[in-house]
Design a protein around this motif. Sequence first.
Motif, PDB file in Angstrom:
ATOM      1  N   ARG A   1     -32.149 -61.165  45.944  1.00  9.87           N
ATOM      2  CA  ARG A   1     -32.521 -62.577  45.790  1.00  9.87           C
ATOM      3  C   ARG A   1     -33.099 -63.084  47.113  1.00  9.87           C
ATOM      4  O   ARG A   1     -32.885 -62.489  48.162  1.00  9.87           O
ATOM      5  CB  ARG A   1     -31.312 -63.391  45.378  1.00  9.87           C
ATOM      6  CG  ARG A   1     -30.225 -63.391  46.407  1.00  9.87           C
ATOM      7  CD  ARG A   1     -29.072 -64.308  46.008  1.00  9.87           C
ATOM      8  NE  ARG A   1     -28.260 -64.553  47.164  1.00  9.87           N
ATOM      9  CZ  ARG A   1     -27.015 -64.187  47.297  1.00  9.87           C
ATOM     10  NH1 ARG A   1     -26.407 -63.570  46.326  1.00  9.87           N
ATOM     11  NH2 ARG A   1     -26.351 -64.444  48.387  1.00  9.87           N
ATOM     12  N   LEU A   2     -33.815 -64.167  47.042  1.00 10.38           N
ATOM     13  CA  LEU A   2     -34.397 -64.763  48.239  1.00 10.38           C
ATOM     14  C   LEU A   2     -33.388 -65.678  48.909  1.00 10.38           C
ATOM     15  O   LEU A   2     -32.633 -66.392  48.252  1.00 10.38           O
ATOM     16  CB  LEU A   2     -35.652 -65.557  47.881  1.00 10.38           C
ATOM     17  CG  LEU A   2     -36.859 -64.745  47.431  1.00 10.38           C
ATOM     18  CD1 LEU A   2     -37.998 -65.681  47.040  1.00 10.38           C
ATOM     19  CD2 LEU A   2     -37.312 -63.805  48.530  1.00 10.38           C
ATOM     20  N   ASN A   3     -33.367 -65.658  50.224  1.00 12.79           N
ATOM     21  CA  ASN A   3     -32.519 -66.547  50.998  1.00 12.79           C
ATOM     22  C   ASN A   3     -33.163 -67.935  50.962  1.00 12.79           C
ATOM     23  O   ASN A   3     -34.301 -68.103  51.385  1.00 12.79           O
ATOM     24  CB  ASN A   3     -32.413 -66.028  52.432  1.00 12.79           C
ATOM     25  CG  ASN A   3     -31.429 -66.796  53.263  1.00 12.79           C
ATOM     26  OD1 ASN A   3     -31.244 -67.998  53.067  1.00 12.79           O
ATOM     27  ND2 ASN A   3     -30.798 -66.110  54.203  1.00 12.79           N
ATOM     28  N   PRO A   4     -32.451 -68.947  50.438  1.00 12.24           N
ATOM     29  CA  PRO A   4     -33.058 -70.280  50.296  1.00 12.24           C
ATOM     30  C   PRO A   4     -33.401 -70.936  51.637  1.00 12.24           C
ATOM     31  O   PRO A   4     -34.259 -71.807  51.692  1.00 12.24           O
ATOM     32  CB  PRO A   4     -32.009 -71.072  49.537  1.00 12.24           C
ATOM     33  CG  PRO A   4     -30.734 -70.351  49.725  1.00 12.24           C
ATOM     34  CD  PRO A   4     -31.085 -68.907  49.966  1.00 12.24           C
ATOM     35  N   LYS A   5     -32.762 -70.514  52.718  1.00  9.78           N
ATOM     36  CA  LYS A   5     -32.986 -71.150  54.027  1.00  9.78           C
ATOM     37  C   LYS A   5     -34.401 -70.874  54.554  1.00  9.78           C
ATOM     38  O   LYS A   5     -35.069 -71.775  55.038  1.00  9.78           O
ATOM     39  CB  LYS A   5     -31.943 -70.648  55.024  1.00  9.78           C
ATOM     40  CG  LYS A   5     -32.067 -71.259  56.400  1.00  9.78           C
ATOM     41  CD  LYS A   5     -30.955 -70.769  57.300  1.00  9.78           C
ATOM     42  CE  LYS A   5     -31.091 -71.316  58.696  1.00  9.78           C
ATOM     43  NZ  LYS A   5     -30.069 -70.792  59.589  1.00  9.78           N
ATOM     44  N   HIS A   6     -34.867 -69.627  54.463  1.00  7.35           N
ATOM     45  CA  HIS A   6     -36.172 -69.292  55.030  1.00  7.35           C
ATOM     46  C   HIS A   6     -37.036 -68.424  54.125  1.00  7.35           C
ATOM     47  O   HIS A   6     -38.108 -67.986  54.528  1.00  7.35           O
ATOM     48  CB  HIS A   6     -36.025 -68.628  56.398  1.00  7.35           C
ATOM     49  CG  HIS A   6     -34.975 -67.572  56.468  1.00  7.35           C
ATOM     50  ND1 HIS A   6     -35.075 -66.363  55.849  1.00  7.35           N
ATOM     51  CD2 HIS A   6     -33.768 -67.593  57.076  1.00  7.35           C
ATOM     52  CE1 HIS A   6     -33.996 -65.658  56.088  1.00  7.35           C
ATOM     53  NE2 HIS A   6     -33.179 -66.380  56.826  1.00  7.35           N
ATOM     54  N   GLY A   7     -36.611 -68.185  52.882  1.00  3.18           N
ATOM     55  CA  GLY A   7     -37.440 -67.481  51.910  1.00  3.18           C
ATOM     56  C   GLY A   7     -37.483 -65.968  52.049  1.00  3.18           C
ATOM     57  O   GLY A   7     -38.204 -65.305  51.317  1.00  3.18           O
ATOM     58  N   ASN A   8     -36.739 -65.401  53.015  1.00  2.74           N
ATOM     59  CA  ASN A   8     -36.677 -63.950  53.154  1.00  2.74           C
ATOM     60  C   ASN A   8     -35.715 -63.362  52.131  1.00  2.74           C
ATOM     61  O   ASN A   8     -34.842 -64.063  51.604  1.00  2.74           O
ATOM     62  CB  ASN A   8     -36.212 -63.552  54.558  1.00  2.74           C
ATOM     63  CG  ASN A   8     -37.235 -63.900  55.623  1.00  2.74           C
ATOM     64  OD1 ASN A   8     -38.415 -64.083  55.322  1.00  2.74           O
ATOM     65  ND2 ASN A   8     -36.780 -63.998  56.851  1.00  2.74           N
ATOM     66  N   TRP A   9     -35.857 -62.070  51.883  1.00  7.51           N
ATOM     67  CA  TRP A   9     -34.936 -61.407  50.966  1.00  7.51           C
ATOM     68  C   TRP A   9     -33.531 -61.399  51.540  1.00  7.51           C
ATOM     69  O   TRP A   9     -33.336 -61.171  52.738  1.00  7.51           O
ATOM     70  CB  TRP A   9     -35.383 -59.977  50.685  1.00  7.51           C
ATOM     71  CG  TRP A   9     -36.556 -59.907  49.767  1.00  7.51           C
ATOM     72  CD1 TRP A   9     -37.843 -59.636  50.105  1.00  7.51           C
ATOM     73  CD2 TRP A   9     -36.559 -60.136  48.362  1.00  7.51           C
ATOM     74  NE1 TRP A   9     -38.652 -59.691  49.001  1.00  7.51           N
ATOM     75  CE2 TRP A   9     -37.881 -59.996  47.912  1.00  7.51           C
ATOM     76  CE3 TRP A   9     -35.566 -60.468  47.442  1.00  7.51           C
ATOM     77  CZ2 TRP A   9     -38.246 -60.152  46.585  1.00  7.51           C
ATOM     78  CZ3 TRP A   9     -35.939 -60.615  46.116  1.00  7.51           C
ATOM     79  CH2 TRP A   9     -37.260 -60.466  45.699  1.00  7.51           C
ATOM     80  N   HIS A  10     -32.562 -61.669  50.693  1.00  2.00           N
ATOM     81  CA  HIS A  10     -31.155 -61.633  51.055  1.00  2.00           C
ATOM     82  C   HIS A  10     -30.762 -60.197  51.367  1.00  2.00           C
ATOM     83  O   HIS A  10     -31.166 -59.268  50.676  1.00  2.00           O
ATOM     84  CB  HIS A  10     -30.315 -62.160  49.891  1.00  2.00           C
ATOM     85  CG  HIS A  10     -28.857 -61.993  50.068  1.00  2.00           C
ATOM     86  ND1 HIS A  10     -28.114 -62.818  50.874  1.00  2.00           N
ATOM     87  CD2 HIS A  10     -27.996 -61.079  49.569  1.00  2.00           C
ATOM     88  CE1 HIS A  10     -26.859 -62.427  50.843  1.00  2.00           C
ATOM     89  NE2 HIS A  10     -26.761 -61.372  50.062  1.00  2.00           N
TER      90      HIS A  10
END
Length: 108
Positions: free
Chosen positions: A2-11
Amino acid sequence: PRLNPKHGNWHRDVVLEEPVTAMSWLPTWESRRSSPEQAEALLATDMLVSMGGYELDGGVLVQSKATASATAPWETALVGMRFKAPGKDTMTGDDGDDVMIGQRGDRS
């Protein structure tokens, strides 16, 4: 994933490794029968891994003793593994893009 909501990188998840030592090797294509010593060596391990050989082109590695006209069996083996003793791992990270790798810890 999933994408990290903070900066859009992959979790990124934490990866836990299990260090092992190969203790025994039993080729399984040679014979259907094994000796009591081979069986004892395999049973004395913590984990068995079944392996098969592959050629560089991706095809299966076949028994070299087979004749061209016979169907050659795939070269396979059982490998007995012993877990290494757990250590006292400490995993830390900050607010950056950390990759964290560890092994099972010693809870005693």
